[in-house]
Design an enzyme around this catalytic site. Structure first.
Site, PDB file in Angstrom:
ATOM      1  N   ARG A  91      -4.306   1.435  14.013  1.00 20.17           N
ATOM      2  CA  ARG A  91      -4.435   0.168  13.295  1.00 20.17           C
ATOM      3  C   ARG A  91      -5.505  -0.736  13.909  1.00 20.17           C
ATOM      4  O   ARG A  91      -6.344  -1.276  13.186  1.00 20.17           O
ATOM      5  CB  ARG A  91      -3.079  -0.536  13.229  1.00 20.17           C
ATOM      6  CG  ARG A  91      -3.100  -1.729  12.291  1.00 20.17           C
ATOM      7  CD  ARG A  91      -1.881  -2.593  12.419  1.00 20.17           C
ATOM      8  NE  ARG A  91      -1.652  -2.955  13.791  1.00 20.17           N
ATOM      9  CZ  ARG A  91      -0.568  -2.640  14.475  1.00 20.17           C
ATOM     10  NH1 ARG A  91       0.402  -1.988  13.906  1.00 20.17           N
ATOM     11  NH2 ARG A  91      -0.445  -3.000  15.736  1.00 20.17           N
ATOM     12  N   ASP A 151       4.044  -9.203  -4.115  1.00 19.95           N
ATOM     13  CA  ASP A 151       5.427  -8.857  -3.732  1.00 19.95           C
ATOM     14  C   ASP A 151       6.407  -9.785  -4.462  1.00 19.95           C
ATOM     15  O   ASP A 151       7.474  -9.352  -4.911  1.00 19.95           O
ATOM     16  CB  ASP A 151       5.593  -9.011  -2.216  1.00 19.95           C
ATOM     17  CG  ASP A 151       4.398  -8.449  -1.471  1.00 19.95           C
ATOM     18  OD1 ASP A 151       4.500  -7.371  -0.900  1.00 19.95           O
ATOM     19  OD2 ASP A 151       3.335  -9.111  -1.501  1.00 19.95           O
ATOM     20  N   ARG A 154       6.717  -8.672  -7.971  1.00 23.55           N
ATOM     21  CA  ARG A 154       7.575  -7.477  -8.030  1.00 23.55           C
ATOM     22  C   ARG A 154       9.047  -7.885  -7.939  1.00 23.55           C
ATOM     23  O   ARG A 154       9.900  -7.365  -8.666  1.00 23.55           O
ATOM     24  CB  ARG A 154       7.219  -6.519  -6.883  1.00 23.55           C
ATOM     25  CG  ARG A 154       5.892  -5.805  -7.086  1.00 23.55           C
ATOM     26  CD  ARG A 154       5.446  -5.055  -5.841  1.00 23.55           C
ATOM     27  NE  ARG A 154       4.231  -4.291  -6.120  1.00 23.55           N
ATOM     28  CZ  ARG A 154       3.361  -3.900  -5.198  1.00 23.55           C
ATOM     29  NH1 ARG A 154       3.553  -4.190  -3.923  1.00 23.55           N
ATOM     30  NH2 ARG A 154       2.296  -3.210  -5.536  1.00 23.55           N
ATOM     31  N   HIS A 178       2.276  -9.794   4.267  1.00 25.98           N
ATOM     32  CA  HIS A 178       2.238  -8.837   3.156  1.00 25.98           C
ATOM     33  C   HIS A 178       2.285  -7.467   3.830  1.00 25.98           C
ATOM     34  O   HIS A 178       1.265  -6.932   4.259  1.00 25.98           O
ATOM     35  CB  HIS A 178       0.951  -9.018   2.333  1.00 25.98           C
ATOM     36  CG  HIS A 178       0.711  -7.884   1.362  1.00 25.98           C
ATOM     37  ND1 HIS A 178       1.554  -7.604   0.322  1.00 25.98           N
ATOM     38  CD2 HIS A 178      -0.279  -6.964   1.292  1.00 25.98           C
ATOM     39  CE1 HIS A 178       1.087  -6.555  -0.350  1.00 25.98           C
ATOM     40  NE2 HIS A 178      -0.017  -6.150   0.222  1.00 25.98           N
TER      41      HIS A 178
HETATM   42  P1  NAD Z   1     -11.795   0.938  -3.144  1.00 30.15           P
HETATM   43  O1  NAD Z   1     -12.162   1.889  -2.058  1.00 30.15           O
HETATM   44  O2  NAD Z   1     -11.628   1.434  -4.544  1.00 30.15           O
HETATM   45  O3  NAD Z   1     -12.885  -0.237  -3.195  1.00 30.15           O
HETATM   46  C1  NAD Z   1     -13.454  -0.791  -2.053  1.00 30.15           C
HETATM   47  C2  NAD Z   1     -14.851  -1.222  -2.434  1.00 30.15           C
HETATM   48  O4  NAD Z   1     -15.418  -1.937  -1.327  1.00 30.15           O
HETATM   49  C3  NAD Z   1     -15.793  -0.040  -2.727  1.00 30.15           C
HETATM   50  O5  NAD Z   1     -16.420  -0.202  -3.984  1.00 30.15           O
HETATM   51  C4  NAD Z   1     -16.804  -0.107  -1.579  1.00 30.15           C
HETATM   52  O6  NAD Z   1     -18.101   0.352  -1.946  1.00 30.15           O
HETATM   53  C5  NAD Z   1     -16.785  -1.589  -1.269  1.00 30.15           C
HETATM   54  N1  NAD Z   1     -17.294  -1.898   0.062  1.00 30.15           N
HETATM   55  C6  NAD Z   1     -17.039  -1.263   1.239  1.00 30.15           C
HETATM   56  N2  NAD Z   1     -17.756  -1.821   2.235  1.00 30.15           N
HETATM   57  C7  NAD Z   1     -18.438  -2.851   1.688  1.00 30.15           C
HETATM   58  C8  NAD Z   1     -19.345  -3.809   2.208  1.00 30.15           C
HETATM   59  N3  NAD Z   1     -19.681  -3.825   3.511  1.00 30.15           N
HETATM   60  N4  NAD Z   1     -19.893  -4.699   1.372  1.00 30.15           N
HETATM   61  C9  NAD Z   1     -19.570  -4.710   0.051  1.00 30.15           C
HETATM   62  N5  NAD Z   1     -18.726  -3.814  -0.496  1.00 30.15           N
HETATM   63  C10 NAD Z   1     -18.171  -2.888   0.314  1.00 30.15           C
HETATM   64  O7  NAD Z   1     -10.471   0.218  -2.641  1.00 30.15           O
HETATM   65  P2  NAD Z   1      -9.435  -0.590  -3.562  1.00 30.15           P
HETATM   66  O8  NAD Z   1      -8.365   0.325  -4.023  1.00 30.15           O
HETATM   67  O9  NAD Z   1     -10.194  -1.392  -4.550  1.00 30.15           O
HETATM   68  O10 NAD Z   1      -8.775  -1.550  -2.463  1.00 30.15           O
HETATM   69  C11 NAD Z   1      -9.513  -2.627  -1.919  1.00 30.15           C
HETATM   70  C12 NAD Z   1      -8.666  -3.367  -0.901  1.00 30.15           C
HETATM   71  O11 NAD Z   1      -7.580  -4.043  -1.569  1.00 30.15           O
HETATM   72  C13 NAD Z   1      -8.014  -2.465   0.153  1.00 30.15           C
HETATM   73  O12 NAD Z   1      -8.092  -3.088   1.423  1.00 30.15           O
HETATM   74  C14 NAD Z   1      -6.568  -2.385  -0.306  1.00 30.15           C
HETATM   75  O13 NAD Z   1      -5.678  -2.084   0.744  1.00 30.15           O
HETATM   76  C15 NAD Z   1      -6.398  -3.800  -0.824  1.00 30.15           C
HETATM   77  N6  NAD Z   1      -5.211  -4.034  -1.656  1.00 30.15           N
HETATM   78  C16 NAD Z   1      -4.581  -5.222  -1.441  1.00 30.15           C
HETATM   79  C17 NAD Z   1      -3.428  -5.514  -2.133  1.00 30.15           C
HETATM   80  C18 NAD Z   1      -2.743  -6.829  -1.854  1.00 30.15           C
HETATM   81  O14 NAD Z   1      -1.595  -7.088  -2.282  1.00 30.15           O
HETATM   82  N7  NAD Z   1      -3.401  -7.738  -1.159  1.00 30.15           N
HETATM   83  C19 NAD Z   1      -2.897  -4.612  -3.080  1.00 30.15           C
HETATM   84  C20 NAD Z   1      -3.584  -3.425  -3.295  1.00 30.15           C
HETATM   85  C21 NAD Z   1      -4.742  -3.129  -2.556  1.00 30.15           C
END
Ligand code: NAD
Length: 316
Positions: A91, A151, A154, A178
């Site tokens: 982590r 959450d 949900r 979260h």
């Molecule tokens: P994903 O891999 O589909 O998308 C990530 C995007 O970030 C990609 O398009 C990638 O090219 C871009 N990226 C990476 N490095 C970058 C940079 N330096 N500059 C600009 N863009 C960059 O992932 P996802 O499924 O869309 O998830 C995105 C985030 O959202 C993850 O951290 C995931 O854990 C989080 N998430 C949060 C919640 C919540 O409740 N907060 C829920 C679901 C997912």
């Protein structure tokens, strides 16, 4: 279309970012949407795809792939960019990699002259929101994370289903991190204005406290359950982001469990966590201070302790 310019810049056009963008378009929430991604082709393709839906939408939005200069006159910068955990990666190592990604994002956003509100969804969201506050130097009320909004949604859905009540009439929150240490303060859960604890006592033949506990666990495990079934979760968080964006643009002063900086609230200092916040045009303009039981206060304290430790692991 709104008369006033309402501009959102989305950074990270992956599953979460584009679910947000699609919901934003369908709900006609802003009139300008700039897409930024390290993968410029992806951002350009997504902008084209969304633009092709405009003819069938009620929205009149300007949507385009952009560079960081586009943030200069944005109202809200939404960050959904990030890297995911590699097999076997610890982590702290993941946190440090995501902090490096955030440096490459927050620095050019700030350099553009951006003076709006940061809204963060990238996980671990409470920690990454804290990282944005530190890197940007912005006042904490202008740096918001999605926190436990998803959450909470949900929880409201599951309680609504259990009691056969519209989730909009379910008033209950998930608070804290979260993640693993999040919890439901049941003393604050209401159906309409009737406490859930009272309903369970009054109608013990139909509703049970043990079912409430099971619902709390189901909420906590929801993301893992969805990931096991379809690899990732994105529609729910996309809609949570839209809900927060609407609260900001509409100056709604809505109560949402966004991740916000605690500075004395609940006896906590210097930590971002999901608690009921009042969200309006200036970001988090206040907190709804819940009267938690001693046990719930302990749960919140323990969750904040975990978040403080995670933040230390970013080495900022
Ligand atoms: P994903 O891999 O589909 O998308 C990530 C995007 O970030 C990609 O398009 C990638 O090219 C871009 N990226 C990476 N490095 C970058 C940079 N330096 N500059 C600009 N863009 C960059 O992932 P996802 O499924 O869309 O998830 C995105 C985030 O959202 C993850 O951290 C995931 O854990 C989080 N998430 C949060 C919640 C919540 O409740 N907060 C829920 C679901 C997912």
């Amino acid at each position: 279309m709104q008369d006033e310019k309402q501009k959102v810049v989305l950074i990270g056009t992956g599953f979460v970012g584009m679910s947000f963008a699609y919901a934003l378009l369908n709900q006609n929430v802003c009139n300008e949407l700039a897409l930024i991604d390290v993968n410029k082709d992806k951002a350009r393709g997504e902008a084209m795809d969304l633009n092709h839906g405009l003819a069938f939408s009620g929205a009149n939005m300007r949507i385009y792939e952009a560079d960081y200069e586009a943030c200069s006159d944005a109202d809200i910068v939404v960050i959904c960019a990030g890297v995911s955990q590699k097999p076997g990666e610890s982590r702290p190592a993941l946190l440090q990699r995501n902090t490096t990604v955030f440096k490459s994002i927050v620095e050019p956003v700030v350099a553009s002259g951006f003076s709006g509100i940061f809204l963060v969804a990238t996980n671990p969201v409470d920690v990454m929101t804290h990282v944005v506050k530190t890197l940007s130097g912005f006042d904490s009320h202008r740096v918001i994370g999605t926190g436990t909004t998803l959450d909470t949604a949900r929880l409201r859905f599951l309680l609504g289903e259990y009691f056969s009540i519209d989730p909009k009439n379910v008033h209950a929150y998930v608070i804290g991190e979260h993640g693993e240490s999040e919890f439901v303060p049941w003393s604050q859960a209401m159906i309409g204005t009737k406490p859930v604890g009272k309903i369970v006592t009054d109608y013990g033949d139909r509703f049970k406290k043990s079912d409430m506990d099971a619902i709390g666990i189901k909420v906590k495990n929801a993301a893992q359950e969805i990931i096991a079934a379809k690899q990732s979760t994105y529609y729910g968080i996309g809609m949570s982001l839209v809900r927060i964006t609407k609260a900001i643009f509409g100056n709604e002063n809505s109560i949402l469990t966004t991740s916000s900086y605690l500075d004395g609230d609940y006896g906590q200092n210097g930590v971002y966590a999901g608690v009921p916040c009042i969200v309006g045009r200036n970001g988090v303009v206040g907190h709804l201070s819940l009267e938690l039981t001693d046990y719930e206060m302990q749960q919140l304290q323990s969750s904040c302790g975990i978040l403080r430790q995670y933040y230390k692991e970013t080495n900022l």
